[in-house]
Design an enzyme around this catalytic site. Structure first.
Site, PDB file in Angstrom:
ATOM      1  N   ILE A 132       0.832  -1.205   0.000  1.00  0.00           N
ATOM      2  CA  ILE A 132       0.000   0.000   0.000  1.00  0.00           C
ATOM      3  C   ILE A 132       0.865   1.253   0.000  1.00  0.00           C
ATOM      4  O   ILE A 132       0.521   2.276  -0.588  1.00  0.00           O
ATOM      5  CB  ILE A 132      -0.970  -0.014   1.204  1.00  0.00           C
ATOM      6  CG1 ILE A 132      -2.137   0.929   0.969  1.00  0.00           C
ATOM      7  CG2 ILE A 132      -0.258   0.305   2.506  1.00  0.00           C
ATOM      8  CD1 ILE A 132      -3.190   0.379   0.061  1.00  0.00           C
ATOM      9  N   ALA A 133       2.040   1.165   0.631  1.00  0.00           N
ATOM     10  CA  ALA A 133       2.966   2.299   0.642  1.00  0.00           C
ATOM     11  C   ALA A 133       3.535   2.545  -0.748  1.00  0.00           C
ATOM     12  O   ALA A 133       3.827   3.696  -1.117  1.00  0.00           O
ATOM     13  CB  ALA A 133       4.092   2.040   1.635  1.00  0.00           C
ATOM     14  N   LYS A 164      -6.567   3.620   6.251  1.00  0.00           N
ATOM     15  CA  LYS A 164      -7.794   3.129   6.908  1.00  0.00           C
ATOM     16  C   LYS A 164      -7.532   1.704   7.403  1.00  0.00           C
ATOM     17  O   LYS A 164      -6.664   1.001   6.853  1.00  0.00           O
ATOM     18  CB  LYS A 164      -8.970   3.208   5.924  1.00  0.00           C
ATOM     19  CG  LYS A 164      -8.771   2.396   4.621  1.00  0.00           C
ATOM     20  CD  LYS A 164      -9.123   0.954   4.814  1.00  0.00           C
ATOM     21  CE  LYS A 164      -8.639   0.076   3.705  1.00  0.00           C
ATOM     22  NZ  LYS A 164      -8.679  -1.351   4.066  1.00  0.00           N
TER      23      LYS A 164
END
Length: 315
Positions: free
Chosen positions: A12-13, A94
């Site tokens: 995700i990074a 999230k």
């Protein structure tokens, strides 16, 4: 130029780093991980100048303005507090935190220190979501009455995995329900007045499947999420004069507007690009303007979602 540090070096990074590279006025300056080797590999693969094998060495740098937190959910709360301690603006993946008490604490501290803090509910910022909001605000489907949404996949049961371990912040609500709650609530200005959940728990105690009814005045949100079964992952918004279909609620690109007789009236396709770009642009705008929160992904959005978490997970 807003200079970002990244905390965590997972997939995700990578998506965030790519998005920042496409936004004017923003750059990723450094990445930090608990593994120096992992941070170094990430930095080289994403053209990031500096890397660290611990968070503090990155956070104490004066030339980093903001931090993107991409660690697992169980660490978000303490990671946010650490970033705020070092006077960094924060974007956190999230779900941002696990309960209302944690959310209230981090937002209060951020306001006291005059720092921007936002949960990365990237779907709210997408062109398709903004188009749906426009259709609803213009009255294209009449008064909004009902929304339905579902997100689910079959995660192999492993008590030590991110999905099934309570210690790692596992469960369907934290991973998937957060989308349903924070996206479908975006289309109404009415206040949350009712929370009615049904929760099925896995052997580890995490919520495996959840069915949820949320009431916002006379607008009802019906949502299901599961880590035990694959679901269509679509969303629907029903008004008095038609309805809107969001194909693949969070990952899809297309939305369709239907009239009273179920005829297709209009459709919109945002194209295929890195959807994180829009939330990065919003963060840069807000930080440069001295704002402490986003109007689109506000503190209230996260606080309300955490209130729903608390009710559902206490059952």
């Amino acid at each position: 130029m807003i200079r970002f540090g990244i905390m965590g070096a997972g997939n995700i990074a990578r998506k965030f780093a790519d998005a920042v590279s496409k936004v004017d006025g923003a750059a990723v300056t450094a990445v930090a991980s608990k593994s120096t080797e992992r941070a170094e590999t990430f930095a080289k693969e994403n053209n990031i100048p500096d890397f660290y094998g611990n968070y503090e060495d990155m956070l104490k740098r004066d030339d980093i303005d903001a931090v993107y937190i991409a660690t697992t959910m169980n660490y978000h709360y303490e990671n946010i507090l650490e970033c705020l301690k070092w006077n960094k603006h924060v974007l956190c993946e999230k779900c941002m935190v696990l309960n209302y008490s944690q959310a209230e604490e981090v937002f209060t501290l951020a306001k006291q220190k005059k720092l921007f803090l936002m949960e990365c509910m990237w779907v709210r910022f997408l062109p398709k979501t903004q188009k749906v909001k426009q259709w609803i605000d213009e009255g294209r489907i009449g008064k909004l009455k009902l929304a339905q949404g579902n997100l689910g996949f079959n995660a192999p049961f492993d008590p030590n995995s991110r999905m099934y371990s309570s210690a790692l912040g596992g469960g369907a609500l934290y991973d998937l329900g957060v989308y349903l709650i924070e996206v479908l609530s975006y289309f109404t200005d009415q206040k949350l007045t009712g929370i009615e959940p049904t929760v099925i728990r896995a052997a580890t105690g995490v919520d495996e499947t959840v069915s949820l009814n949320l009431r916002y005045g006379d607008y009802l949100v019906n949502a299901q999420c599961s880590i035990a079964t694959k679901l269509p992952e679509n969303g629907y918004l029903y008004g008095e004069d038609g309805y809107i279909a969001m194909e693949y609620l969070h990952l899809g690109n297309r939305v369709k507007l239907y009239g009273k007789d179920r005829e297709l009236v209009e459709e919109f396709d945002q194209g295929d690009e890195n959807g994180f770009i829009y939330q990065v642009e919003e963060a840069v705008r807000c930080i440069e303007a001295g704002k402490l929160e986003s109007d689109i992904a506000s503190h209230q959005m996260t606080l309300e979602c955490c209130k729903i978490f608390d009710v559902c997970l206490s059952r």
